[in-house]
Design an enzyme around this catalytic site. Structure first.
Site, PDB file in Angstrom:
ATOM      1  N   SER A 119      35.549  43.858  44.250  1.00 55.38           N
ATOM      2  CA  SER A 119      35.135  43.035  43.118  1.00 55.38           C
ATOM      3  C   SER A 119      36.172  42.949  42.012  1.00 55.38           C
ATOM      4  CB  SER A 119      33.823  43.578  42.527  1.00 55.38           C
ATOM      5  OG  SER A 119      32.779  43.477  43.451  1.00 55.38           O
ATOM      6  N   HIS A 180      32.485  47.064  33.832  1.00 57.51           N
ATOM      7  CA  HIS A 180      32.540  47.094  35.295  1.00 57.51           C
ATOM      8  C   HIS A 180      33.588  46.087  35.775  1.00 57.51           C
ATOM      9  CE1 HIS A 180      30.695  47.482  39.410  1.00 57.51           C
ATOM     10  NE2 HIS A 180      30.509  48.699  38.944  1.00 57.51           N
ATOM     11  N   THR A 182      33.761  43.134  37.404  1.00 54.73           N
ATOM     12  CA  THR A 182      33.727  41.695  37.127  1.00 54.73           C
ATOM     13  C   THR A 182      34.018  41.363  35.669  1.00 54.73           C
ATOM     14  OG1 THR A 182      32.248  41.206  38.974  1.00 54.73           O
ATOM     15  CG2 THR A 182      32.276  39.632  37.161  1.00 54.73           C
ATOM     16  N   GLU A 340      27.176  37.466  34.960  1.00 51.61           N
ATOM     17  CA  GLU A 340      27.235  38.148  36.252  1.00 51.61           C
ATOM     18  C   GLU A 340      25.872  38.706  36.651  1.00 51.61           C
ATOM     19  OE1 GLU A 340      29.415  41.859  38.587  1.00 51.61           O
ATOM     20  OE2 GLU A 340      29.053  41.978  36.430  1.00 51.61           O
ATOM     21  N   HIS A 349      24.879  47.340  48.789  1.00 49.54           N
ATOM     22  CA  HIS A 349      25.576  48.602  49.073  1.00 49.54           C
ATOM     23  C   HIS A 349      24.589  49.713  49.412  1.00 49.54           C
ATOM     24  CE1 HIS A 349      29.727  47.634  48.488  1.00 49.54           C
ATOM     25  NE2 HIS A 349      29.593  47.257  47.217  1.00 49.54           N
ATOM     26  N   ASP A 386      31.960  36.711  44.321  1.00 49.29           N
ATOM     27  CA  ASP A 386      33.285  37.310  44.486  1.00 49.29           C
ATOM     28  C   ASP A 386      33.568  37.614  45.951  1.00 49.29           C
ATOM     29  OD1 ASP A 386      31.255  39.168  44.431  1.00 49.29           O
ATOM     30  OD2 ASP A 386      32.252  40.566  43.077  1.00 49.29           O
ATOM     31  N   HIS A 387      32.525  37.993  46.672  1.00 53.04           N
ATOM     32  CA  HIS A 387      32.666  38.345  48.092  1.00 53.04           C
ATOM     33  C   HIS A 387      31.285  38.366  48.716  1.00 53.04           C
ATOM     34  CE1 HIS A 387      30.976  42.202  46.975  1.00 53.04           C
ATOM     35  NE2 HIS A 387      31.872  42.281  46.001  1.00 53.04           N
ATOM     36  N   HIS A 462      31.472  45.488  51.910  1.00 52.07           N
ATOM     37  CA  HIS A 462      31.580  44.043  51.691  1.00 52.07           C
ATOM     38  C   HIS A 462      31.825  43.327  53.012  1.00 52.07           C
ATOM     39  CE1 HIS A 462      33.077  44.841  47.305  1.00 52.07           C
ATOM     40  NE2 HIS A 462      31.812  45.151  47.488  1.00 52.07           N
TER      41      HIS A 462
END
Length: 532
Positions: A119, A180, A182, A340, A349, A386-387, A462
């Site tokens: 990220s 964080h 992002t 975000e 996760h 982002d992913h 990811h």
């Protein structure tokens, strides 16, 4: 054998559902069996598409980027179904707010040194406009992760700074901590995304002059107009009790330098209509018309999952976005806002698909709210990720099957049922007596159920596939096809006439933007420009 009949309302018609035990069979209304039903639907969609031929080439006064952290295409689809099912529909026919955006593209998410990205490197791409190494924020690929001495000279600035330099108001809203990965790429230059405060940094890095991310939040761009999220503990001296959880040492301050960053910010902003809040009550007590600067830190670290949020003390993402826009839009020059939905990623996760998908649905609510507060004519809104994650759902489930439910068949290998949602790897891998766990023996619909995974890992990883970019508003059509991720902020800057690309913003006569808007609006702007 018992049968149950349910009549469910969808946005188009009624569906008759026949349920026997755990298996759901759907008999659709006669209308869906008629080819004319689908043809009429397609014709309505076609007419809407034809209207898009008149491209919106206005200047974007405002720019909003919604970033669903870890929101890959399977997550988008599953969130769409969940949204519909929460509203009593089958789900598949539902539209997310982002689904209504006229333009969709794909973003290639790799980092310069990683096929499957993280990220931090991706945030540098979609905020700063350059691809970067994984684990680093706001620095080019020449910077090496965790090596402080590679920072200097390799800093890159973000679209948030470009907007601020152009006189726009700027804001950051996140469900993670504000330092964080992002959000930090919007303001920080750091070779390690985990240097949240100086308490997490090695002595060598501090001795070489590197700054922690929390400190950079207040020093690099000192007048960010709106900052909301979590992260209180990174702002206070070590062992300082948290205001909300004074008896829990894990939430104490972490700073080694003894600085109280919140106190410093409050002192600096006391004569600038700046306010600090740490709970929902104080946030809602503010009148946005009387606020120019807002710092809201609602948790010591990340905000709770939406399903676990205390609705009396913690604001939702939608509520934060509402307040942020109402503050930022007072600026006649417009604003840039980064939003975000960060805990989509955390849910995946953890292997907790229900948490992740409810986070995605909440972000969609925030997108809806932003759309009501702004205009498509002068606001470029982009929704992307982002992913992705190694999250999937399948198993030939029937129409209207609960997105968290079982597949209608059992495995022809181990003769056990399985949930539609599965992960490629993660903490959901579990063996019972040397064999796969029988999911019918557990409550797989509870909020924190960890879906079964193929490979055991303490934390799911990811995914490396492309992610979607949804866009609407001025110059949204420039986000088309399959693009590199770092292209995104360059389009935003071009649309808003900030940053690098400004030549198109004036005609030969010097009048701003006249070649990019309708003749009527151009005439009105010309008169205003001549009178000023």
């Amino acid at each position: 054998m018992k049968f149950y009949l349910f009549l469910l309302m969808s946005r188009h018609d009624h569906y008759l559902v026949l349920q026997e035990c755990k298996h759901v069979f759907l008999w659709f209304v006669e209308q869906e069996k008629d080819p004319g039903f689908w043809k009429e639907w397609a014709q309505r969609t076609l007419k809407n598409a034809l209207n898009l031929q008149d491209l919106n080439k206005n200047v974007a006064k405002n720019i909003i980027l919604f970033l669903g952290d870890g929101m890959g295409v399977p997550t988008v689809t599953a969130a769409r179904i969940l949204k519909g099912q929460l509203n009593g529909q089958n789900g598949e026919e539902t539209q997310l707010e982002m689904d209504k955006f006229p333009y969709v593209a794909l973003s290639k998410t790799y980092n310069t040194n990683a096929q499957v990205p993280d990220s931090a490197g991706t945030a540098t791409a979609y905020l700063c406009g350059v691809k970067a190494n994984e684990g680093t924020v706001g620095v080019s690929a020449a910077a090496v992760k965790s090596q402080c001495n590679t920072t200097r000279g390799n800093e890159v600035t973000s679209i948030l700074k470009w907007a601020k330099d152009a006189g726009k108001s700027v804001g950051i809203v996140t469900t993670t901590r504000v330092n964080h990965a992002t959000p930090s790429a919007a303001y920080a230059h750091c070779v390690d995304r985990d240097w949240y405060s100086d308490g997490e940094m090695p002595d060598e890095a501090l001795q070489n002059g590197c700054k922690d991310i929390a400190r950079q939040l207040f020093e690099n761009i000192p007048d960010i107009d709106v900052i909301m999220g979590g992260g209180r503990r990174s702002m206070y001296p070590r062992n300082t009790p948290d205001v909300e959880y004074p008896g829990e040492k894990k939430h104490n301050g972490t700073r080694k330098d003894g600085r109280n960053l919140v106190g410093e910010w409050t002192d600096r902003m006391k004569d600038k209509r700046g306010y600090y809040v740490w709970n929902k009550k104080d946030l809602f007590s503010l009148n946005p018309n009387n606020v120019d600067y807002l710092l809201g830190l609602f948790e010591p670290a990340d905000l709770p999952y939406e399903l676990e949020r205390n609705k009396e003390t913690d604001p939702s993402l939608t509520e934060m976005v509402d307040v942020a826009i109402k503050i930022l839009q007072k600026n006649e020059r417009g604003f840039y806002l980064l939003v975000e939905g960060g805990r989509i990623d955390h849910g995946h996760h953890d292997g907790k698909a229900k948490q992740a998908l409810h986070e995605a649905v909440e972000m969609d609510r925030a997108i809806t709210r932003a759309g009501l507060l702004t205009s498509i004519y002068d606001t470029l809104t982009v929704v992307t990720a982002d992913h992705s994650h190694v999250f999937s759902f399948g198993g030939y489930t029937h129409r209207g099957n609960s997105i968290f439910g079982l597949a209608p068949i059992i495995s022809d290998i181990d003769q056990k049922p399985f949930t539609s949602i599965l992960y490629g790897n993660g903490p959901g891998f579990k063996l019972v007596n040397g064999a796969r766990e029988n999911v019918s023996t557990v409550d797989f619909k509870q909020n924190n159920y960890q879906a079964q995974a193929a490979v055991p890992l303490s934390m799911e990883t990811h995914g490396g596939e492309d992610v979607a970019i949804f866009s609407k508003g001025p110059m949204a059509h420039l986000l088309h096809g399959v693009q590199e991720q770092h292209y995104i902020p360059h389009v935003m800057a071009y649309a808003a006439c900030i940053g690098q690309n400004k030549d198109h913003c004036r005609t030969n006569s010097g009048s701003p933007f006249l070649s990019h808007i309708s003749p009527t609006l151009a005439l009105l702007l010309s008169v205003k420009w001549l009178l000023c």
